[in-house]
Scaffold this active site. Structure first.
Site, PDB file in Angstrom:
ATOM      1  N   GLN A  17      -7.704 -19.027  -9.693  1.00 28.59           N
ATOM      2  CA  GLN A  17      -7.271 -18.389 -10.935  1.00 28.59           C
ATOM      3  C   GLN A  17      -7.006 -16.893 -10.709  1.00 28.59           C
ATOM      4  OE1 GLN A  17      -8.832 -19.933 -14.642  1.00 28.59           O
ATOM      5  NE2 GLN A  17      -9.702 -17.936 -15.069  1.00 28.59           N
ATOM      6  N   LYS A  24       8.975  24.459 -11.953  1.00 30.14           N
ATOM      7  CA  LYS A  24       8.927  23.224 -11.177  1.00 30.14           C
ATOM      8  C   LYS A  24       9.864  22.132 -11.693  1.00 30.14           C
ATOM      9  CE  LYS A  24       6.546  22.399  -8.195  1.00 30.14           C
ATOM     10  NZ  LYS A  24       5.149  22.002  -8.240  1.00 30.14           N
ATOM     11  N   GLU A  81       7.594  10.008  -5.838  1.00 33.10           N
ATOM     12  CA  GLU A  81       6.151  10.116  -5.575  1.00 33.10           C
ATOM     13  C   GLU A  81       5.388   8.916  -6.132  1.00 33.10           C
ATOM     14  OE1 GLU A  81       4.436  14.230  -6.064  1.00 33.10           O
ATOM     15  OE2 GLU A  81       6.444  14.536  -6.845  1.00 33.10           O
ATOM     16  N   ASN A 117      -4.674 -28.703 -11.662  1.00 32.33           N
ATOM     17  CA  ASN A 117      -4.606 -28.148 -10.307  1.00 32.33           C
ATOM     18  C   ASN A 117      -3.192 -28.213  -9.725  1.00 32.33           C
ATOM     19  OD1 ASN A 117      -7.303 -27.963 -10.783  1.00 32.33           O
ATOM     20  ND2 ASN A 117      -7.944 -29.475  -9.256  1.00 32.33           N
ATOM     21  N   ASN A 159       9.989  18.245 -10.375  1.00 31.21           N
ATOM     22  CA  ASN A 159       9.331  17.386  -9.392  1.00 31.21           C
ATOM     23  C   ASN A 159       9.992  16.012  -9.261  1.00 31.21           C
ATOM     24  OD1 ASN A 159       7.391  19.425  -9.098  1.00 31.21           O
ATOM     25  ND2 ASN A 159       6.183  18.593 -10.789  1.00 31.21           N
ATOM     26  N   TYR A 213      -8.800 -27.673  -4.370  1.00 35.06           N
ATOM     27  CA  TYR A 213      -8.698 -26.615  -5.369  1.00 35.06           C
ATOM     28  C   TYR A 213     -10.075 -26.027  -5.680  1.00 35.06           C
ATOM     29  CZ  TYR A 213      -8.050 -24.100  -9.689  1.00 35.06           C
ATOM     30  OH  TYR A 213      -8.057 -23.118 -10.640  1.00 35.06           O
ATOM     31  N   SER A 245      -8.233 -17.627 -18.810  1.00 32.39           N
ATOM     32  CA  SER A 245      -7.139 -16.980 -18.082  1.00 32.39           C
ATOM     33  C   SER A 245      -5.894 -16.833 -18.943  1.00 32.39           C
ATOM     34  CB  SER A 245      -6.797 -17.769 -16.817  1.00 32.39           C
ATOM     35  OG  SER A 245      -6.473 -19.113 -17.129  1.00 32.39           O
ATOM     36  N   SER A 287       6.290  20.573 -14.608  1.00 27.13           N
ATOM     37  CA  SER A 287       4.867  20.921 -14.540  1.00 27.13           C
ATOM     38  C   SER A 287       4.451  21.546 -15.862  1.00 27.13           C
ATOM     39  CB  SER A 287       4.635  21.905 -13.400  1.00 27.13           C
ATOM     40  OG  SER A 287       3.410  22.602 -13.594  1.00 27.13           O
ATOM     41  N   THR A 324      12.714  14.028  15.063  1.00 28.42           N
ATOM     42  CA  THR A 324      11.631  13.246  15.660  1.00 28.42           C
ATOM     43  C   THR A 324      10.424  14.168  15.623  1.00 28.42           C
ATOM     44  OG1 THR A 324      12.115  13.991  17.906  1.00 28.42           O
ATOM     45  CG2 THR A 324      13.179  11.956  17.210  1.00 28.42           C
ATOM     46  N   HIS A 325       9.249  13.615  15.419  1.00 20.31           N
ATOM     47  CA  HIS A 325       8.029  14.425  15.242  1.00 20.31           C
ATOM     48  C   HIS A 325       8.196  15.428  14.112  1.00 20.31           C
ATOM     49  CE1 HIS A 325       7.138  12.899  19.319  1.00 20.31           C
ATOM     50  NE2 HIS A 325       8.394  13.233  19.569  1.00 20.31           N
ATOM     51  N   LYS A 333      -3.231 -14.943  -9.880  1.00 22.06           N
ATOM     52  CA  LYS A 333      -2.104 -14.642 -10.767  1.00 22.06           C
ATOM     53  C   LYS A 333      -1.862 -13.157 -10.989  1.00 22.06           C
ATOM     54  CE  LYS A 333      -2.755 -19.014 -12.526  1.00 22.06           C
ATOM     55  NZ  LYS A 333      -3.857 -19.070 -11.539  1.00 22.06           N
TER      56      LYS A 333
HETATM   57  N1  ARG Z   1      -6.560 -21.602 -14.953  1.00 20.04           N
HETATM   58  C1  ARG Z   1      -6.636 -22.350 -13.749  1.00 20.04           C
HETATM   59  C2  ARG Z   1      -6.012 -21.582 -12.592  1.00 20.04           C
HETATM   60  O1  ARG Z   1      -5.413 -20.590 -12.831  1.00 20.04           O
HETATM   61  C3  ARG Z   1      -5.958 -23.663 -13.920  1.00 20.04           C
HETATM   62  C4  ARG Z   1      -6.540 -24.791 -13.140  1.00 20.04           C
HETATM   63  C5  ARG Z   1      -7.903 -25.055 -13.561  1.00 20.04           C
HETATM   64  N2  ARG Z   1      -8.371 -26.294 -13.038  1.00 20.04           N
HETATM   65  C6  ARG Z   1      -9.626 -26.676 -13.231  1.00 20.04           C
HETATM   66  N3  ARG Z   1      -9.968 -27.822 -12.825  1.00 20.04           N
HETATM   67  N4  ARG Z   1     -10.506 -25.920 -13.866  1.00 20.04           N
HETATM   68  O2  ARG Z   1      -6.103 -21.932 -11.461  1.00 20.04           O
END
Ligand code: ARG
Length: 461
Positions: A327, A288, A295, A115, A290, A322, A28, A282, A160-161, A330
């Protein structure tokens, strides 16, 4: 040290390292390195607390803190090399600390788990993000209030509408947008209060056997309180769901405003214009111009709504405590913050530069029989029952449509054919300015009320 991989931190019971695809799939750090500064802040607070309760010596704490500060600096300078083999931000920093200061680095993780560490990091990160967001929302509200003051007298059709309904002032309309965002500020502050609670100390799930002082860590990190239950502390992501929910509402509000801006900028309406620098062209149609910011904001609302559904779905099947599923919290959180900050900031920059074409707005209000209700109210003041008045005005409008003119253009004698109580003062209520000025109570569209509402809104910023 021969090998740097996550296996070295938890590999004692393993006879081989992770398969290359497993490592790539489970890492991660490619996205959670964004948590680095907050991770280090949390680690220093944890180490200081360990020293204060006697688990580390003061000298050990000083060395660990200095090592972490140095890493923090290297990260800020862009000189830190993130290693996906070390799985996540936490293990990258811990491994580097141990390389830098030696075996002492391995003591940092005493009495905690990734955790509770990751839960702490996200809360710290999100708290800062919310503060930045509140500031931008307030900047946008302030721009809308200024615009409302500038256009307090500008008459436009209210719809309205999507049909012309009654005249309103442009300022009144801007204050309606502002009111939505005022609730959004309120919501962000409420969410912040629930984000700002400390999970650290829960360790993996059950707490720790060390004599930790969670209140001390909470105090140092600026948390309002510690989370009471260790199982809940490591598994709760309600705060993230609430945040993205509040974010979805902000995007929804901006999206509605965008829809109106897009309509108003269309030559078919022609109510407003934006400077060229806030528009794009455009590649095929040379004429144009825009309103792409509006948008794209409307479009980006979709992804934030998607993140809300993603987080709700992420949590729905998780048993305590946990699970690695978390993970996946995020990227939705990060992207929500990035999308929202960019959208709100751009709107705050852009709104002061909106040009309002007052005469076009007025003409549109004049065309749509928008003072018909005023005529009905006039008849009621002269003793006609409202339902009868409604009928009389309906017939007058039908006549005006046939004659191809507005109610205010009809001769007095013509109007009197529909009701004998009508006199020459009727033209005071049939004018647009008379109509808006008459709605003169708190929350009404009269210019005087818009100005009063502007002062109230400014005082709330
Ligand atoms: N990368 C993990 C997360 O985002 C961190 C915690 C991982 N804990 C574990 N026991 N593998 O949640």
């Amino acid at each position: 040290m021969t090998r740097r991989d996550s296996h070295q931190t938890w590999g004692g019971r393993f006879s081989e390292g992770p398969d290359a695809r497993v490592a790539a799939f489970t890492e991660s750090v490619s996205f959670d390195s964004r948590l680095a500064a907050h991770d280090i802040r949390g680690s220093i607070a944890h180490a200081r607390m360990l020293a204060s309760v006697g688990v580390l010596t003061d000298a050990e704490f000083e060395q660990i803190a200095a090592g972490l500060e140095a890493i923090s600096q290297r990260i800020a300078d862009g000189a830190f090399e993130w290693d996906p083999a070390l799985e996540d931000v936490h293990m990258n920093i811990e491994a580097r600390l141990t390389e830098d200061i030696g075996a002492l680095g391995k003591k940092l993780h005493t009495g905690r788990s990734r955790n509770d560490q990751v839960a702490t990091d996200i809360r710290l990160w999100l708290r800062d993000a919310i503060d930045a967001l509140i500031a931008e929302v307030v900047r946008l509200r302030s721009a809308l209030i200024d615009l409302a003051e500038r256009e307090a007298e500008t008459v436009m059709p209210g719809f309205t509408h999507m049909q012309v309904a009654q005249p309103v002032t442009f300022g009144h309309h801007m204050l309606a947008w502002q009111a939505m965002l005022a609730r959004d500020s309120e919501r962000l502050r409420e969410v912040r209060a629930r984000v700002n609670r400390l999970p650290l100390g829960a360790a993996a799930l059950a707490g720790t056997t060390f004599p930790i002082d969670r209140e001390m860590v909470a105090g140092e990190l600026g948390f309002d309180s510690v989370i009471d239950n260790s199982l809940d502390a490591v598994s709760d992501r309600d705060f993230a769901i609430e945040f993205v929910s509040a974010a979805s509402l902000i995007m929804t509000h901006l999206s509605r405003a965008s829809e109106e801006l897009v309509l108003w900028m269309s030559p078919a309406f022609g109510f407003v214009d934006l400077p060229d620098r806030y528009c794009t062209g455009s590649s095929i149609m040379p004429q144009k111009k825009n309103p792409d910011v509006a948008e794209i904001v409307r479009g980006k609302t979709a992804r934030v709504n998607g993140h809300l559904v993603a987080l709700l779905t992420l949590m729905k099947g998780q048993p305590l405590a946990y699970n690695r599923d978390n993970q996946e919290d995020k990227e939705p959180i990060f992207d929500t913050v990035d999308t929202l900050l960019a959208s709100v900031a751009l709107y705050a920059d852009m709104m002061p530069h909106v040009t309002v074409h007052a005469s076009v707005c007025r003409e549109a209000a004049r065309k749509g029989f928008s003072t018909a209700t005023d005529l009905a109210d006039y008849l009621v003041r002269r003793g006609v029952a409202f339902r009868d008045a409604h009928e009389i005005v309906g017939q007058s409008v039908q006549h005006a449509i046939g004659a191809g003119c507005d109610l205010a253009d009809l001769e007095l004698t013509t109007l009197q054919r529909f009701s004998t109580v009508i006199e020459s003062d009727v033209y005071d209520v049939l004018t647009l300015d008379g109509s808006v000025a008459a709605r003169n109570h708190i929350g009404g569209t009269a210019p005087a009320q818009v100005r009063a509402a502007v002062s109230r809104a400014r005082a709330m910023l």
